[in-house]
Scaffold this motif. Structure first.
Motif, PDB file in Angstrom:
ATOM      1  N   GLU A   1      47.162  49.241  39.951  1.00  0.00           N
ATOM      2  CA  GLU A   1      46.475  48.430  40.960  1.00  0.00           C
ATOM      3  C   GLU A   1      47.466  47.815  41.951  1.00  0.00           C
ATOM      4  O   GLU A   1      48.551  47.378  41.576  1.00  0.00           O
ATOM      5  N   ALA A   2      47.049  47.755  43.221  1.00  0.00           N
ATOM      6  CA  ALA A   2      47.842  47.102  44.263  1.00  0.00           C
ATOM      7  C   ALA A   2      47.463  45.621  44.332  1.00  0.00           C
ATOM      8  O   ALA A   2      46.276  45.272  44.362  1.00  0.00           O
ATOM      9  N   TRP A   3      48.482  44.775  44.362  1.00  0.00           N
ATOM     10  CA  TRP A   3      48.290  43.323  44.473  1.00  0.00           C
ATOM     11  C   TRP A   3      49.171  42.811  45.618  1.00  0.00           C
ATOM     12  O   TRP A   3      50.176  43.434  45.961  1.00  0.00           O
ATOM     13  N   TRP A   4      48.812  41.661  46.170  1.00  0.00           N
ATOM     14  CA  TRP A   4      49.621  41.049  47.229  1.00  0.00           C
ATOM     15  C   TRP A   4      49.178  39.602  47.416  1.00  0.00           C
ATOM     16  O   TRP A   4      48.168  39.168  46.846  1.00  0.00           O
TER      17      TRP A   4
ATOM     18  N   THR B   1      52.536  42.928  35.179  1.00  0.00           N
ATOM     19  CA  THR B   1      52.617  44.132  34.364  1.00  0.00           C
ATOM     20  C   THR B   1      51.280  44.285  33.647  1.00  0.00           C
ATOM     21  O   THR B   1      50.375  43.461  33.808  1.00  0.00           O
ATOM     22  N   VAL B   2      51.152  45.341  32.863  1.00  0.00           N
ATOM     23  CA  VAL B   2      49.946  45.568  32.079  1.00  0.00           C
ATOM     24  C   VAL B   2      50.319  45.562  30.599  1.00  0.00           C
ATOM     25  O   VAL B   2      51.252  46.263  30.190  1.00  0.00           O
ATOM     26  N   ILE B   3      49.620  44.765  29.828  1.00  0.00           N
ATOM     27  CA  ILE B   3      49.824  44.704  28.385  1.00  0.00           C
ATOM     28  C   ILE B   3      48.460  44.892  27.706  1.00  0.00           C
ATOM     29  O   ILE B   3      47.513  44.154  28.000  1.00  0.00           O
ATOM     30  N   GLY B   4      48.383  45.902  26.875  1.00  0.00           N
ATOM     31  CA  GLY B   4      47.120  46.167  26.193  1.00  0.00           C
ATOM     32  C   GLY B   4      46.001  46.532  27.135  1.00  0.00           C
ATOM     33  O   GLY B   4      44.831  46.218  26.867  1.00  0.00           O
ATOM     34  N   GLY B   5      46.355  47.173  28.241  1.00  0.00           N
ATOM     35  CA  GLY B   5      45.345  47.581  29.206  1.00  0.00           C
ATOM     36  C   GLY B   5      44.854  46.478  30.124  1.00  0.00           C
ATOM     37  O   GLY B   5      43.960  46.708  30.945  1.00  0.00           O
ATOM     38  N   ARG B   6      45.451  45.297  30.033  1.00  0.00           N
ATOM     39  CA  ARG B   6      45.024  44.162  30.858  1.00  0.00           C
ATOM     40  C   ARG B   6      46.218  43.621  31.645  1.00  0.00           C
ATOM     41  O   ARG B   6      47.350  43.613  31.154  1.00  0.00           O
ATOM     42  N   PRO B   7      45.952  43.155  32.878  1.00  0.00           N
ATOM     43  CA  PRO B   7      47.059  42.631  33.688  1.00  0.00           C
ATOM     44  C   PRO B   7      47.577  41.307  33.174  1.00  0.00           C
ATOM     45  O   PRO B   7      46.803  40.448  32.730  1.00  0.00           O
TER      46      PRO B   7
ATOM     47  N   TYR C   1      53.956  30.050  36.198  1.00  0.00           N
ATOM     48  CA  TYR C   1      52.756  30.124  35.372  1.00  0.00           C
ATOM     49  C   TYR C   1      52.487  31.560  34.938  1.00  0.00           C
ATOM     50  O   TYR C   1      52.863  32.513  35.624  1.00  0.00           O
ATOM     51  N   ARG C   2      51.776  31.670  33.820  1.00  0.00           N
ATOM     52  CA  ARG C   2      51.325  32.962  33.299  1.00  0.00           C
ATOM     53  C   ARG C   2      49.805  33.013  33.411  1.00  0.00           C
ATOM     54  O   ARG C   2      49.105  32.084  33.003  1.00  0.00           O
ATOM     55  N   TRP C   3      49.300  34.125  33.954  1.00  0.00           N
ATOM     56  CA  TRP C   3      47.844  34.305  34.081  1.00  0.00           C
ATOM     57  C   TRP C   3      47.441  35.638  33.471  1.00  0.00           C
ATOM     58  O   TRP C   3      48.106  36.652  33.693  1.00  0.00           O
ATOM     59  N   GLU C   4      46.367  35.595  32.717  1.00  0.00           N
ATOM     60  CA  GLU C   4      45.767  36.809  32.180  1.00  0.00           C
ATOM     61  C   GLU C   4      44.274  36.790  32.463  1.00  0.00           C
ATOM     62  O   GLU C   4      43.656  35.722  32.504  1.00  0.00           O
ATOM     63  N   GLU C   5      43.717  37.947  32.659  1.00  0.00           N
ATOM     64  CA  GLU C   5      42.324  38.068  33.050  1.00  0.00           C
ATOM     65  C   GLU C   5      41.414  37.342  32.059  1.00  0.00           C
ATOM     66  O   GLU C   5      41.538  37.490  30.846  1.00  0.00           O
ATOM     67  N   GLY C   6      40.509  36.535  32.628  1.00  0.00           N
ATOM     68  CA  GLY C   6      39.570  35.796  31.802  1.00  0.00           C
ATOM     69  C   GLY C   6      40.071  34.447  31.351  1.00  0.00           C
ATOM     70  O   GLY C   6      39.333  33.678  30.722  1.00  0.00           O
ATOM     71  N   GLY C   7      41.335  34.131  31.677  1.00  0.00           N
ATOM     72  CA  GLY C   7      41.906  32.861  31.251  1.00  0.00           C
ATOM     73  C   GLY C   7      42.381  32.028  32.429  1.00  0.00           C
ATOM     74  O   GLY C   7      42.338  32.452  33.579  1.00  0.00           O
ATOM     75  N   GLU C   8      42.839  30.844  32.116  1.00  0.00           N
ATOM     76  CA  GLU C   8      43.407  29.947  33.115  1.00  0.00           C
ATOM     77  C   GLU C   8      44.927  30.089  33.122  1.00  0.00           C
ATOM     78  O   GLU C   8      45.527  30.427  32.094  1.00  0.00           O
ATOM     79  N   PRO C   9      45.563  29.837  34.264  1.00  0.00           N
ATOM     80  CA  PRO C   9      47.029  29.877  34.293  1.00  0.00           C
ATOM     81  C   PRO C   9      47.643  28.871  33.323  1.00  0.00           C
ATOM     82  O   PRO C   9      47.164  27.736  33.207  1.00  0.00           O
TER      83      PRO C   9
END
Length: 654
Positions: free
Chosen positions: A38-41, A88-94, A107-115
């Motif tokens: 995926e492209a991000w910016w 990066t992608v870990i376990g199929g999730r960004p 900060y660290r952010w993962e899909e479905g969570g808060e930073p």
């Protein structure tokens, strides 16, 4: 049938490009990267307090802002920041790490969570700041640059490449952050790990040099425990600028160096494509990228003289194939994944867009922040790329934007008013792109001339060094040469010339008003005005010794600092001016403006001073840009006798 062409005076043409429209399109997408496929910016949000959000483009083409307000993805390292995120992608999730502007924590952010914070806050001075992250999930770390304030002064600071644990164990413990090297160098970029994990490379430089004066490329072995050995200097030096370094997939080291007089790309010390073009630029921010290595010996490159192109360099043959498309300018940000290249490009007919190039097919397409014509493109200015003759016969490069309106023309033979724009830096240049702030004026019948005066980048080191110890002289002379040449050829009205600029351009504008009689008025934005104060602790650490190259060593030529400063020559100032300043600016603080205005006390010089709370160096909020543009137009209307519709009068004081 179209509307009939009407005849009305320059400066009075009705335009659909109002200040609110220009403000809404201020800023550009930046800091591109791949997270998996995926492209991000990052993207600006002028209407949301000027914050920058992180944008994700999903596989189905949908764009979404990952972080809602008030999250602001922006670093303050060196005050100008740089690359503020990585993923990066870990376990199929960004998994994404980013710097939040308000507290400068990582900060660290993962899909479905808060930073979640990865780094601690610090009450000392400017605190702890981070930039240029590289996620090494296999090591459980984020490598980045740490800027740590050790006191309350702007120069009480140290910088080192550092490793931050991904598990959050350093969120409240400074001692859990692992420093990769010592702090022997004042300035560093992020360390890049070789593909086999056995070596790391980064750039370093020290006062009084700026990174475009001279940098060193350092390489160190990486031990099994992740510590770095003693670094060796493999390129660069006091008079050689290395702008970027990175590893090719085959483990060979690439870097851009201007040892030839031009920033060219090298591999293991040998030039890959020697040309009198720039393959690099000034390192105003940490993490800028002008090249990105692909597999199989190909390298995505940004290159050119003046404006830039996106090309694919074959490192074995030295041949470059440029991407097809309308773009004439690319921002210094690149990312690669497989055969795909991400870049940010623009043209005189389009604002900056996120572009993807498929190196297998050669196809380029816009995939993000797509330009959308908010008005009929017939109102856009039509630039002319020109070279003028300055003092001593020297070349002066400029972009000329004549007044342009599809349904208006001016009566008689009187030429139009023109505003000379001096870019900031001053080690920078004016990009050849659609800028609705320029169109705001040209569509009303006011011409704009963007001058790449001596000292500008994009034209080789010799052109850049014309400004060495000549700031306030060469820049002023070159801008005046362009203005007077336009008047002499009948393009501009000699009696209706103005000068404007921000930051270093604000210095040039103010110096032009105090040392020449070329301009009838001027607009000065967040400027340097007093060298004696700015060079003695009134600015931030990064530029605190900049004047040694721009003006000369203070210990050797102290009188020159006062002699050049506009604040010391307010007695020569007669032209009306507008002064615009952010109250939170730590680079060019408000005290500079206050000192300048104090020097005018008792003198009959019409002027306006507008300040903006919450704004730093360079305006980000839509409402600020609106007020600034409308005030600038009002100044020209008053001084030049123009009647632009719908513009409130600017109150000038004396």
């Amino acid at each position: 049938m179209g509307d009939a062409v009407r005849t009305s005076e320059y400066g009075s043409w009705p335009s659909p490009i109002d200040a609110a429209l220009a403000a809404a399109h201020d800023g550009r997408p930046d800091h591109v990267g791949f997270v998996g496929d995926e492209a991000w910016w990052t993207e600006p949000r002028p209407a949301e307090g000027g914050r920058r959000t992180l944008v994700r483009r999903r596989a189905d083409g949908r764009e979404e802002s990952v972080l809602p307000a008030p999250w602001d993805v922006r670093s303050r390292v060196l005050e100008y920041g740089g690359q503020p995120w990585a993923g990066t992608v870990i376990g199929g999730r960004p998994l994404v790490v980013f710097v939040h502007h308000a507290d400068q924590r990582l900060y660290r952010w993962e899909e479905g969570g808060e930073p979640r914070p990865l780094t601690p806050a610090s009450p000392v001075g400017g605190g702890l700041r981070w930039v240029d992250p590289q996620v090494h999930a296999d090591r459980g770390e984020v490598w980045c640059v740490l800027e740590e304030f050790t006191g309350d002064g702007p120069s009480d600071v140290r910088r080192v490449p550092a490793a931050v644990p991904l598990d959050g164990s350093a969120a409240h413990r400074r001692d859990a952050v692992r420093e990769l090297t010592d702090d022997r160098h004042r300035f560093v970029t992020g360390a890049r790990l070789s593909p086999d994990g056995r070596r790391a490379a980064w750039l370093a430089w020290d006062h009084p040099r700026m990174p475009w004066d001279g940098t060193e490329l350092l390489v160190a072995d990486v031990a099994a425990d992740g510590t770095l050995g003693a670094p060796a200097v493999v390129a660069g030096g006091p008079e050689e600028s290395v702008a970027q370094a990175d590893w090719a997939p085959d483990g060979r080291l690439l870097h851009t160096s201007d040892r030839s007089g031009w920033w060219n790309l090298h591999r293991d010390g040998a030039p890959l494509c020697p040309r009198e073009e720039e393959f690099g630029g000034p390192l105003w921010q940490i993490g800028l990228r002008w090249f990105a290595p692909l597999a199989g010996g190909l390298v995505a490159v940004l290159h050119g003289r003046g404006s830039t192109a996106l090309g694919i360099l074959d490192a074995e043959t030295g041949e470059i194939v440029d991407a097809a498309g309308p773009w004439t300018e690319f921002a210094p940000t690149l990312a690669v994944a497989g055969e795909r290249v991400l870049a940010v490009g623009a043209s005189p007919r389009s604002a900056y867009e996120v572009i993807e190039l498929d190196t297998r097919t050669g196809r380029s397409r816009v995939i993000g922040a797509a330009h959308d014509d908010a008005v009929d493109p017939a109102y856009y200015p039509e630039p002319q790329i020109r070279t003028f003759t300055g003092p001593a016969g020297r070349d002066v490069h400029a972009h000329i934007y004549p007044p342009h309106h599809p349904r208006c023309t001016a009566p008689g033979d009187r030429p139009p008013p023109y505003v000379v724009w001096a870019h900031g830096g001053p080690t920078s240049r004016a990009p050849l792109v659609l800028d609705l702030a320029v169109a705001y004026f040209t569509s009303r019948g006011i011409g704009v001339a963007e001058v790449d005066y001596g000292g500008s980048t994009g034209y080789g080191r010799a052109y850049r060094e014309r400004l060495r110890e000549q700031w306030g002289v060469v820049d002023v002379e070159d801008c005046a040469a362009v203005a007077l040449a336009l008047a002499d050829e009948g393009t501009a009205d000699r009696g209706r010339l103005a000068v404007r600029g921000g930051s270093a351009g604000g210095w040039t504008a103010a110096a032009s008003l105090t040392t020449t009689d070329v301009y009838a008025c001027g607009t000065i934005l967040y400027p340097v005005l007093d060298l004696t104060g700015w060079g003695a602790g009134e600015t931030h650490d990064f530029e605190s010794r900049y004047l040694e190259s721009l003006v000369g060593p203070l210990a050797e030529v102290p009188a020159r600092y006062a002699e050049r400063s506009p604040a010391a020559h307010t007695d020569r100032l007669t032209a009306p001016f507008l002064l615009l300043q952010g109250l939170d600016d730590v680079i060019c603080p408000p005290v500079q403006c206050e000192r300048f205005l104090a020097g005018l006390a008792g003198r009959d010089v019409p002027h306006a001073y507008l300040t903006f709370e919450g704004e730093g160096h360079g305006f980000r909020r839509a409402e600020t840009t609106v007020r600034a543009l409308e005030a600038e137009l009002a100044l020209y209307a008053r001084v030049f006798g123009l009647t632009p519709p719908g513009v409130a009068e600017l109150e000038l004081t004396t």
